[in-house]
Design an enzyme around this catalytic site. Structure first.
Site, PDB file in Angstrom:
ATOM      1  N   MET A  50       0.827  -1.190   0.000  1.00 42.15           N
ATOM      2  CA  MET A  50       0.000   0.000   0.000  1.00 42.15           C
ATOM      3  C   MET A  50       0.869   1.250   0.000  1.00 42.15           C
ATOM      4  O   MET A  50       2.093   1.163  -0.009  1.00 42.15           O
ATOM      5  CB  MET A  50      -0.937   0.003   1.207  1.00 42.15           C
ATOM      6  CG  MET A  50      -2.015  -1.063   1.149  1.00 42.15           C
ATOM      7  SD  MET A  50      -3.178  -0.867   2.497  1.00 42.15           S
ATOM      8  CE  MET A  50      -4.156  -2.358   2.244  1.00 42.15           C
ATOM      9  N   CYS A  51       0.222   2.384   0.062  1.00 44.41           N
ATOM     10  CA  CYS A  51       0.903   3.671   0.007  1.00 44.41           C
ATOM     11  C   CYS A  51       1.463   4.033   1.384  1.00 44.41           C
ATOM     12  O   CYS A  51       1.269   3.334   2.363  1.00 44.41           O
ATOM     13  CB  CYS A  51      -0.064   4.751  -0.448  1.00 44.41           C
ATOM     14  SG  CYS A  51      -0.999   4.315  -1.930  1.00 44.41           S
TER      15      CYS A  51
END
Length: 258
Positions: A1-2
């Site tokens: 994910m970010c």
């Protein structure tokens, strides 16, 4: 994910040290190579830089690392795409206007089966769940307070309810700011540190860089830095509780009980 990076402080401050290590995670020390972005509030204005290139390879990121832009509220993001292709329109942070102010939003997570109606005032340009969530947040705030920004307690209560609803769709770590307050919501991982007197040195986890804040600050300065994971290995970071919505103002967190 970010991953997310935010800064809120009581005096305009540059984020060069934190961004140096954070941007290294965009393809050098971590795998977040699907774009990046950063927004700086300056008075009522907002500078925003985004690029679909990895942060470690982006000439724009190099400019930000070397250019000490001073701001009281900063939001940055490095992307590992879950929804939406790698494209400029899908890079965070996103920006819109509400109540005569710019609002900036960045999200880390994944909202599954999230398909809000798009007939409102705010509509997404790209095709990420993150931008759709941002538009929905602003739409609900606009509906609740159509004329002007309410008192912080009222704003927090409504935003907290919206956030709880959105979090039912999945992971919702986000940073949201209008240049006056920085709202921070944790679904999985977010940490913060408040740097204030007596200042000390800090060493970056991602780059072999040490900064002595005693040489760069004044006695009354106060800076809160928020990151998905700690950026330094010789300071004590506070982990935000899962489900918690914090507000940072002038470098300090405020926790409202609604």
């Amino acid at each position: 994910m970010c991953q997310l990076l935010g800064m809120n402080c009581n005096v305009p401050t540059d984020i060069c040290f934190s961004f140096e290590g954070f941007s290294a995670r965009g393809g050098k020390t971590d795998v977040h190579q699907d774009g990046w972005g950063i927004a700086f509030f300056e008075g009522l204005g907002c500078r925003i830089f985004i690029d679909s290139k990895p942060a470690v390879d982006s000439p724009i990121a190099e400019l930000v690392r070397r250019y000490p832009i001073h701001s009281t509220n900063v939001i940055a993001h490095i992307r590992k795409a879950t929804q939406g292709e790698i494209a400029l329109e899908n890079c965070h942070p996103f920006i819109r206007a509400l109540w005569g102010r710019y609002w900036v939003f960045a999200h880390n997570g994944n909202l599954e089966n999230f398909h809000p109606e798009s007939a409102g005032f705010y509509q997404a340009v790209g095709n990420t769940d993150s931008e759709k969530a941002f538009c929905l947040i602003l739409e609900k705030l606009r509906e609740s307070f159509p004329q002007h920004k309410p008192a912080l307690t009222e704003l927090y209560a409504v935003l907290n309810e919206i956030t709880k609803t959105l979090a039912e769709y999945g992971i919702l770590n986000f940073l949201l700011s209008d240049g006056e307050h920085l709202f921070v919501h944790c679904s999985t991982n977010l940490h913060y540190i408040v740097r204030q007197a007596p200042f000390a040195s800090a060493h970056s986890i991602d780059e072999d860089i040490t900064v002595d804040f005693r040489e760069l600050t004044k006695e009354g300065d106060r800076v809160a830095v928020i990151a998905t994971f700690p950026l330094t290995d010789n300071e004590v970071w506070t982990q935000i509780q899962v489900g918690e919505l914090l507000v940072f103002q002038e470098g300090l967190p405020i926790n409202f009980e609604c």
